[in-house]
Design an enzyme around this catalytic site. Structure first.
Site, short mmCIF file in Angstrom:
data_model
loop_
_atom_site.label_atom_id
_atom_site.label_comp_id
_atom_site.label_asym_id
_atom_site.label_seq_id
_atom_site.Cartn_x
_atom_site.Cartn_y
_atom_site.Cartn_z
N TYR A 1 0.82 -1.22 0.00
CA TYR A 1 0.00 0.00 0.00
C TYR A 1 0.85 1.27 0.00
O TYR A 1 0.39 2.31 0.46
CB TYR A 1 -0.94 -0.02 1.21
N GLU B 1 3.02 -5.96 -7.26
CA GLU B 1 2.27 -6.61 -6.18
C GLU B 1 2.45 -8.14 -6.22
O GLU B 1 2.55 -8.78 -5.17
CB GLU B 1 0.79 -6.25 -6.30
N ARG C 1 -11.44 -5.63 -11.83
CA ARG C 1 -11.88 -4.44 -11.11
C ARG C 1 -13.36 -4.16 -11.36
O ARG C 1 -14.09 -3.70 -10.49
CB ARG C 1 -10.98 -3.24 -11.43
N THR D 1 -15.19 0.95 -4.70
CA THR D 1 -14.49 0.74 -3.42
C THR D 1 -15.44 0.53 -2.25
O THR D 1 -15.24 -0.37 -1.44
CB THR D 1 -13.57 1.96 -3.13
N PHE E 1 -6.27 6.94 6.13
CA PHE E 1 -6.75 5.57 6.28
C PHE E 1 -5.62 4.54 6.17
O PHE E 1 -5.87 3.33 6.27
CB PHE E 1 -7.86 5.25 5.26
N ARG F 1 -18.40 -6.65 -4.45
CA ARG F 1 -18.65 -5.76 -3.31
C ARG F 1 -20.11 -5.36 -3.21
O ARG F 1 -20.66 -5.21 -2.11
CB ARG F 1 -17.76 -4.52 -3.43
#
Ligand code: ATP
Length: 149
Positions: A62, A143, A98, A104, A70, A115
Site C-alpha cells: 500500500y 504486487e 476491477r 471501493t 486511512f 462488493r
C-alpha cells in the site's frame, strides 16, 4: 477475404493480476464464492496461497497510500487475519477483475459486483471491502512480487 489494414485487428491482451480476498472475506467464508466468480468469468487462477501478511509486506503493497488518514487502519486490518492471494490470468483481466469487484465502497458498489452483492456497510471501516485487485500492469507486476516472491 484477406485481412486489410482497414480492418480492426483482433488483439489478445493477456495479462496477470493480483487478487486478494481480504480478512473480512476470508472470515465470512466468502473465499469460495469470490474465486468462483473469477473463474466463471473465464479467468484462470494459476497460483493461490493463504497467509497472514506481515506489516512489511503491507506497507510495500500500500505504499501509494502512505501518509493518508486511512493508511494505518488499512494496514492494521489487512494484517488482522488470513488473506487469500491469487495470481489470476486472462484477457484484460486487470480491468475485468476491477469491474467484477465493483466500486471501493460496498454501499455504492453496483449490484452484480462482488462488493455490491456480498459487501457490507461497516460505517467508517471502508477498508473492509472484501477484495483487492491490481490497478495496472505495473502495479500487478510489483504486487505479484510482494505476495508470490
Ligand atoms: N476513505 C477510506 N477509508 C478507509 N479505507 C479506505 C478509504 N479509501 C480507501 N480505503 C481502503 O484502501 C484500499 C485501497 O484504496 P484504493 O483507492 O486503491 O481503492 P480500490 O482501488 O477500490 O481498492 P483496491 O486497490 O483494494 O482494489 C481500498 O480497497 C479500501 O480498503
Amino acid at each position: 477475404m484477406s485481412p486489410s489494414s482497414k480492418e480492426t485487428p483482433v488483439t489478445h491482451n493477456h495479462e496477470e493480476t493480483l487478487v486478494l480476498v481480504k480478512p473480512d472475506g476470508v472470515e465470512r467464508g466468502l473465499t469460495g464464492q469470490i474465486l468462483a466468480r473469477i473463474e466463471a468469468k473465464g479467468y484462470v487462477i494459476t497460483e493461490l496461497r493463504m497467509l497472514t501478511p506481515t506489516r512489511e509486506m503491507l506497507v510495500k503493497h500500500y505504499e501509494e497510500h502512505e501518509g493518508k488518514p486511512f493508511f494505518e487502519p488499512l494496514v492494521e486490518f489487512m494484517g488482522s487475519g488470513p488473506v487469500v492471494a491469487a495470481r489470476v490470468t486472462g484477457n484484460r483481466v486487470i480491468e475485468g477483475f476491477r469491474s467484477l469487484a465493483g466500486a471501493t465502497e460496498p454501499t455504492t458498489a453496483a449490484p452484480g459486483t462482488i462488493r455490491g452483492d456480498l459487501g457490507r456497510d461497516w460505517g467508517e471501516q471502508v477498508q473492509k471491502n472484501l477484495v483487492h485487485g491490481s490497478d495496472s500492469t505495473l502495479s500487478a507486476e510489483r504486487e505479484l512480487g510482494i505476495w508470490f516472491g
